[in-house]
Design a protein around this motif. Sequence first.
Motif, PDB file in Angstrom:
ATOM      1  N   SER A 558       0.889  -1.118  -0.076  1.00 46.15           N
ATOM      2  CA  SER A 558      -0.105   0.104  -0.032  1.00 46.15           C
ATOM      3  C   SER A 558       0.783   1.276  -0.015  1.00 46.15           C
ATOM      4  N   SER A 590      -6.480  -1.392  -3.222  1.00 42.73           N
ATOM      5  CA  SER A 590      -6.572  -0.453  -2.347  1.00 42.73           C
ATOM      6  C   SER A 590      -7.520  -1.029  -1.142  1.00 42.73           C
ATOM      7  N   ASP A 594      -7.406  -2.173   2.659  1.00 46.82           N
ATOM      8  CA  ASP A 594      -7.895  -1.394   3.648  1.00 46.82           C
ATOM      9  C   ASP A 594      -8.765  -2.369   4.657  1.00 46.82           C
ATOM     10  N   ILE A 639      -6.680   4.240   8.012  1.00 40.89           N
ATOM     11  CA  ILE A 639      -7.587   3.614   7.258  1.00 40.89           C
ATOM     12  C   ILE A 639      -8.864   4.385   7.535  1.00 40.89           C
ATOM     13  N   PRO A 641     -11.480   6.852   6.267  1.00 38.29           N
ATOM     14  CA  PRO A 641     -11.945   7.082   4.829  1.00 38.29           C
ATOM     15  C   PRO A 641     -12.034   8.755   4.426  1.00 38.29           C
ATOM     16  N   ARG A 662      -5.714  10.200   0.204  1.00 36.66           N
ATOM     17  CA  ARG A 662      -5.504   8.574   0.449  1.00 36.66           C
ATOM     18  C   ARG A 662      -4.001   8.600   0.959  1.00 36.66           C
ATOM     19  N   ARG A 665      -2.678   6.636   4.348  1.00 33.98           N
ATOM     20  CA  ARG A 665      -2.040   5.434   4.202  1.00 33.98           C
ATOM     21  C   ARG A 665      -0.553   5.330   4.477  1.00 33.98           C
TER      22      ARG A 665
END
Length: 800
Positions: A558, A590, A594, A639, A641, A662, A665
Amino acid sequence: MGFEQRYNIKEGDWNEDSSKTIGVFILSPKHRTARLWNLFIALTSLLAFSVSMFRVFFTEDLELISTIYYCLDFIFLLNIISCFFVGYEKDGVVITDASNVRRRYLHTWFIVDVCSLIPLEMFSHFWSLNRCLRVLRLFSIINSFGKEPDTNKIHVAALKSFCIMTICIQLSACLWHYNVCESSHSKLGRICQQDFNWLQLIPEISTNLDGISDMTFFGNAIYWSVITLSNVGYGDIYGTNTTEVKLAALVMVIGFLAIAGVIMTGMSSIIGNLDAQRGRFYSRIDAIRIHMRYMELPQEIQTWVYRYYYYLWIHHKGNAFDDLFDDLPYALHSEISTARYKPLLKKTSIFEDTGDGFIRALNVKLSTSTYSQGQILAKPGEMNRNAFYIENGLVQVYGDNDEKIATLLPGTLIGEVYLVYKIPRNATISASTLCEICVLEHKDLISLLADYPEAGLKIARAARTRLHNVKYPLSEAFALGLASNPQSVVFHQNCHADGKPKDQKISNVLNEFISHQLKDPSSSSTDNQKIHWIPTFRPDDRFAKSWNIIILWCVIVSIFTESWVLFFANNLETGGFYYKHMGLMYLLLSVLIDCVALIDIFINLRIEVMTKDGYSTDFISIFNNYRKSWNLYFDVLAIFPFDFFSFVYTGELHWRNLTYFRLNRLLWIRKVYCHFKKSEKDLDNDLFVQRSAKCIFLLIFILHVCSGCLYLAGCSNYRCDEDSWAWNTGLKETQSNFYHYMVAVYWATTTMTNIGYGDILPSSMTEKLVAGMVGLVGLFMFNYIVSQIYATLSAKNASR
C-alpha cells in the motif's frame, strides 16, 4: 584541599537551597527547562551563523534577513542574562550558589558571548562575522548533552552531524560565490569578475547577470556546495580557473573528512556500543545452551533456563540486578533496599516492632530472583526455610494429588513462619507464570540476630502464635501472611468439596468475603471468559506471527502503491487513479488492503499483552496497551475514509484529489518501523537477517521516494514539463509511466551513490535543490546502512 575550599562554600551556606538566602533563584542545569533552553540556543546559534554568512558574502539589503538577524541577537542577549541564573556541574556536584555561578560565567563564556553580540557591522560589514563565534556555544551545548547519561546518544550524534554539514555547506557556498562576486551592500549592487568563471556555466546567469536575484545566486552556490561536498559532481558547475579548482579540491577533501571521518565513524561507534550489550548477552545464551546440551539436562529444565533469560532480556535488557548496588556505601544501599522492600515488611507481621535498625539491616539481606513458568519454589516434606514475596507474576499452590488450592497474586507473602521453625513444607508451591519473587533466607535472618537480640525475641514470640496454622494445606495457602490480604489470593471454590471440615470452612468463608467485597476483575477470570468469548492469541503463536507477516506485506504494498500514484500518475495527463485500465486495479487493491488493515485492528485487540505478571488476556489491559503505545490511533487514522471528501470534486479533479486524500495510508510506515524494531528485540530471530531486511527496505523505500521527488520537481503538472530535466533527457508523453519511473530511479541512484555521471542534469532552481537534498539523504542513508552492518557483524563475531 577540603570540600568547602574546593567548591568555595562559606560557613552558613549549608542550607537546603543556599541561593534562596540572598533572594536569587538559581535553576539547576539538570532541569528540563534549562535543557530545552540550551537546545533552543544551540539551534538559534546555528541559524545566526548562516544568516551572518549570508549578509556578509551575499547581501544585507533583504529586510526579512535583517529582521531575523536582529531577532537572533535579542534571543542571545536573553541567553547571556539567563546564564547568571543557571547553575553548573563540577565533578558530579551541581553548584547552585549564586555568587559561584556568576563568577564562573564571567570567567568562562561571558567574554565570548558578549563579543558575538557587539554590533561591529557599523564599522564594516565583514565585522558582523563576530556572530559566527556562537558556533563555539553550539558545540559546547552539544558536547554537554553527550555527557549526560540519560540523553539519547543517537539523537545527539544526529544533531552534531546536522550542524557540521550545515556549517560546511554554508561556508563552502559563501567562499565559492565570493571568489567571483563581491556582496551587494548599501544599494550598490553586486560586482562580479568579467573573466570566465563558474557563473558562465549557468545559462540563466551568464545571459542576464544584472537581472538575477540574490536568492538565485545563493541557491546556485548552495547547490554546488552540496554536490561537491557529497562528491556527486554532475559536471554542470566546476572550476574554470586555478583558484576555483583549488577551492573545489579543498571542499571535496573537507566533505570527505567531515562525512567519513566524523559522521560515519561516529554513527558506527554509537550503534556498535549499543549492540555490544546484546552481543555479549547472545554469546552468553549460546554458551549456556551448548553447556546444557552437553550435560544432557531434561528439556523441561532447559526451557526454564531459556525462559528466565528471555524474561531477563525483555524487562531488564539482560542485566541481573542482584549485585548492582553492592559497591555502594552501606548507608545508601540500605536506603535503596528499604524503599524497595517497604511493601513486603508491611505485610510481615513477625517483624513488627523490631526497630528501625533491624529493619534497615534486614532489607539489605533481601534479594529478588526470577522464576520460570512451572519452576518449583517448595515441595511437601522438604525443609525449605525461606520466605517468598511475590513482586510480579502468579504462583500456584497445590495440595494432595496435584490438586489446585489457590492462585497467589502479586503482593503475596508465603511462609514467613518457616524462617524461625524447622518445619517440613506441607504444600507444593510453583510459579504459574514468569515471576519476580523476593526471597529472605533463614541463614540471613539468623546472622542478624547476634547484633539485634531483642528483635530475635519478638520474632520468636510472633512466630509461636502462628505455628498452629501450618497443619492443613489450605490454611498454609493464606494463613501465613495472607489472611490480612485476601485480595492477593484467588481460591478455587470446588477444590475442597470433599476435603477436611476445617478446610471447607476456610474456603467457604474466604470465597464469600471475596465475592462480596472485592471488585478486582483479575479475581474473576470466568466472568471475563464469558464476556469476551473471542479467543486471544499469544504474540509468539504461529497465527500471530503469520498474521504479522501478512499485514506487513500488505502495508508495504500500500505504501509503495499510494506513493507511486502520487509521484508518477497524478498529473493532468494521467489523472491519478483514473489512469486507463490500471485505475480499477489500483482501487481494488487499495480496498482489499484497507479491509485487511481493519481486520488487523480487531486482531490486535485479541493479542495478549506481555507484562511482568505474564501474558494478560484481559480485554481492558490489551486495549490500554494498544492505546498507550499510540498504535491504535495510527492504525485508525491510516484507514480513516478521507476518500469521501474527494466526491466534492467532479471529473478529473475527483480522481486527482482522491490521491491526496489517500495519503493517510503513508502512516503505515510507522507500522513497518515497529515491526523491524520488535523483530530485532526477539532473541529467537537472527539479528543479522532482521537488520539486513530492514536495510533493504530502507534502501528501496528511500530510493523510491527520492526518485518521486526528483520527478515531481520537473513534472508536477504535465508528464514532461518544458525545460525540465525530464524534457531535456528525452522523456515523452507517449512513453509509459513505468518507463518514466525507471529513468527517475536511475537518476536518483546515481545521485545517492555519489556517482553523478552528468547525463541527467537539473535545470531549474527547484530541481537543483531537490537533487542536492537527494545527494545528502543518500549519503546519510548509506552511512547508516554500513554502520548497521558493521555493528551487527562485530556483535556476531564478538564471542570469537
